[in-house]
Design a protein around this motif. Sequence first.
Motif, PDB file in Angstrom:
ATOM      1  N   GLU A  66      32.097  40.614  36.337  1.00 50.23           N
ATOM      2  CA  GLU A  66      32.599  39.491  35.558  1.00 50.23           C
ATOM      3  C   GLU A  66      33.718  39.980  34.640  1.00 50.23           C
ATOM      4  N   GLY A  67      34.441  39.028  34.073  1.00 49.41           N
ATOM      5  CA  GLY A  67      35.453  39.361  33.087  1.00 49.41           C
ATOM      6  C   GLY A  67      36.748  39.894  33.649  1.00 49.41           C
ATOM      7  N   LEU A  68      36.965  39.740  34.969  1.00 43.04           N
ATOM      8  CA  LEU A  68      38.254  40.132  35.537  1.00 43.04           C
ATOM      9  C   LEU A  68      39.335  39.178  35.049  1.00 43.04           C
ATOM     10  N   ARG A  69      40.557  39.692  34.939  1.00 40.67           N
ATOM     11  CA  ARG A  69      41.659  38.888  34.417  1.00 40.67           C
ATOM     12  C   ARG A  69      42.595  38.494  35.554  1.00 40.67           C
ATOM     13  N   SER A  70      42.399  37.287  36.041  1.00 39.59           N
ATOM     14  CA  SER A  70      43.202  36.755  37.145  1.00 39.59           C
ATOM     15  C   SER A  70      43.270  37.737  38.318  1.00 39.59           C
ATOM     16  N   PRO A  71      42.120  38.080  38.903  1.00 39.63           N
ATOM     17  CA  PRO A  71      42.143  39.008  40.043  1.00 39.63           C
ATOM     18  C   PRO A  71      42.886  38.396  41.216  1.00 39.63           C
ATOM     19  N   TRP A  72      43.572  39.263  42.004  1.00 42.49           N
ATOM     20  CA  TRP A  72      44.436  38.756  43.067  1.00 42.49           C
ATOM     21  C   TRP A  72      44.146  39.382  44.426  1.00 42.49           C
ATOM     22  N   ARG A 377      40.348  33.585  45.696  1.00 46.95           N
ATOM     23  CA  ARG A 377      41.652  34.244  45.772  1.00 46.95           C
ATOM     24  C   ARG A 377      41.734  35.256  46.903  1.00 46.95           C
ATOM     25  N   ASP A 378      40.641  35.975  47.203  1.00 48.81           N
ATOM     26  CA  ASP A 378      40.677  36.968  48.277  1.00 48.81           C
ATOM     27  C   ASP A 378      39.270  37.167  48.822  1.00 48.81           C
ATOM     28  N   VAL A 389      33.969  37.901  47.554  1.00 45.32           N
ATOM     29  CA  VAL A 389      35.070  37.005  47.240  1.00 45.32           C
ATOM     30  C   VAL A 389      35.502  37.219  45.796  1.00 45.32           C
ATOM     31  N   LEU A 390      36.815  37.200  45.601  1.00 44.96           N
ATOM     32  CA  LEU A 390      37.384  37.219  44.260  1.00 44.96           C
ATOM     33  C   LEU A 390      37.600  35.781  43.817  1.00 44.96           C
ATOM     34  N   ILE A 391      37.068  35.457  42.650  1.00 50.51           N
ATOM     35  CA  ILE A 391      37.264  34.140  42.072  1.00 50.51           C
ATOM     36  C   ILE A 391      38.352  34.239  41.021  1.00 50.51           C
ATOM     37  N   ASP A 392      39.422  33.499  41.242  1.00 47.54           N
ATOM     38  CA  ASP A 392      40.581  33.525  40.369  1.00 47.54           C
ATOM     39  C   ASP A 392      40.248  32.910  39.010  1.00 47.54           C
ATOM     40  N   GLY A 393      40.890  33.414  37.982  1.00 51.74           N
ATOM     41  CA  GLY A 393      40.729  32.858  36.651  1.00 51.74           C
ATOM     42  C   GLY A 393      40.772  33.967  35.619  1.00 51.74           C
TER      43      GLY A 393
END
Length: 408
Positions: A66-72, A377-378, A389-393
Amino acid sequence: MTVTMSKPLRILSCALALALVPLSPARADFNDYPPEAKGQSPAFANQTRAPIIPGALRLSRTSLAEGLRSPWGMTWLPDGGLLITEREGTLRLYRDGQLSAPITGLPAVDSDGQGGLLDVAVAPDFAQTRQIWFSFAEPRGDQGGNATAVGTGKLSEGASALTDVRVIFQQEPPHATPMHFGSRLVFDRDGQLYVTAGERSLPPEEPDGAQALGNHLGKVLRIDPATGAASAGNPFTEAQARPEIWSYGHRNIQAAALDPQGRLWTVEHGPKGGDELNLPQPGLNYGWPVITYGVQYDDNPVGAGITAKDGMEQPVYYWDPVIAPSGMIFYQGEMFPEWQGDLLIGGLRAGSVVRLKLDGDRVAGEQRLVQGIGRVRDIEIAPDGALLVLIDGDPGSLIRLARRGAAP
């Protein structure tokens, strides 16, 4: 005081709003949504709104980070670590439940708008070379504006730093827009690197856009990963064309993957009602902005409003309404044998993983998995066949999707 936006800013604001808001998960039959482009017809059966695949699995969800910053973007390392990019310009390593501090050594990125640190990839010989590649929005102060670029460097043994960092490819020309950088990185079976480069959201009437061969805008590129030079066997050799070009006439490709046969497939953000799945072939023209499904964000036609023209390729599939695609894989794993060979695509606006069943090179069915999960996102496949899965945000997250009852 009342502030009135110009027409370009109103269109940009509308485009961002469409990309940010997922479709409501309450409506199970996504094919019931009315099209956003009126009066358009597919060129062949199942080019859009393919039959819905029944019986979606109910998947377990486990939050890994958690707490990722706009993962791409993300990619596996041979030792089981997972490299994750964050748009603000940071690269992190996820391993055994732990998320590293930012890895040092990356160049400066322009993270305005849709820019930032984008995709990341490793070659098959990573265990020997420690070499990684990354794409990013590069500030081009000497020329003004910014552009998609590809860099490479060696990841230290402790995965705390990148060394010997150098930029091997720069999209030309740069533009002063924060939109449509692409950009996915995919190694082909010959060890060459595909790079998807967005058209930078230039107006459809822009004469030097995705249709022009003298630039890198709206193109699939194929380069030597060691030097950034054009790969041997690329289709364009004439002096007026950029030799790195593989295919052209694209809009904003944020999803790309090799199929089990080793062929590159892409999914690009179209206009309102025109996201496209393509199987790009060398030297071919995929039409943007001369032909396209969908309309502009103010509901006016794109160009002449046509969807077909001689000498321009039809998409394998298109979505109207759009899914806002980002990230994709062909599923090859043990946990979901019924998905074997299926295409799984991240849906930012769809708020789901979009599954396509292929019959040869055509789409036979579509399914939306984990609807309402957020802006996907990916996507990657875990060693046991589960999906990551990466959740954008901001904050964003890394989530594991597994068959219910499967061990974490």
